[in-house]
Design an enzyme around this catalytic site. Structure first.
Site: not given
Ligand code: VGL
Ligand code: ZN
Length: 196
Positions: A105, A138, A56, A16, A62, A60, A98, A134, A73, A54
């Protein structure tokens, strides 16, 4: 610890590296864009360089609007879902998306939909070197997912950054990846194969 790359069997996997997660983005990971100084030179050393994104839909699960933990995001097709301009994409050969199921989620890039592990194995890959963001979401879940699919996983600790929603999250994620069998190294431990 010196780790010699085998170009036939090793891949660089970037989790990501998107605009939304970098400083200035809607879900910025502190220091996130520092990873590119480490990652870009590495992209030249691997035959297979893969990245996840990522991706979405606007509704989504989340997202805060649906009582999720995150601001909206990385919405499909929007500017901030693109890979960050600092990422050198010239040697990027695989992209896996993804998080597009609105009701699920998903932090891992490795699942039955993405078939990421099988795609890597089809290219002869059995070991991956992981960077990205992060660490505590992820990166963590993708590393555990890759290990479950039987890949050997080296986490590049200087090529990842964490969010730390709760203090210590990043540290716990590193510990957990290690306990599951990942090796934690830095980019400086990587050496290119010498000789025949
Ligand atoms: C992520 C929070 C929400 C990541 C993705 O890529 O770590 N964190 N969506
Ligand atoms: Zn995300």
């Amino acid at each position: 610890m010196a780790v010699e790359i085998n170009p036939k069997k090793d891949a660089l996997v970037l989790i990501d590296p998107q605009i939304c997660f970098m400083p200035g983005g809607v879900l910025a990971v502190p220091g996130g864009d520092k990873i590119f100084d480490v990652i870009n030179p590495l992209t030249k050393k691997f035959r297979v360089v893969a990245a996840s994104a990522d991706w979405h839909p606007p509704n989504h699960i989340s997202f805060k609007e649906r009582s999720g933990p995150w601001p909206p995001h990385c919405i499909q097709m929007r500017e901030d879902a693109n890979f960050h301009p600092k990422l050198d994409q010239s040697n990027l050969s695989m992209v896996v998306r993804k998080g597009f199921n609105p009701d699920k989620e998903q932090y891992t890039a490795f699942d039955e939909v993405s078939q990421f592990g099988d795609m890597l194995k089809a290219r002869g890959i059995n070991r991956i070197f992981v960077g990205g963001v992060a660490t505590d979401y992820c990166v963590h879940d993708s590393v555990i997912g890759a290990l479950k699919e039987g890949l050997d996983v080296y986490v590049l600790t200087d090529a990842i950054r964490g969010i730390n929603v709760k203090p210590g999250d990043e540290e716990r994620a590193l510990e957990d990846m290690k306990e599951h069998g990942a090796e934690l190294i830095t980019s400086k431990d990587i050496v290119e194969k010498t000789g025949a």
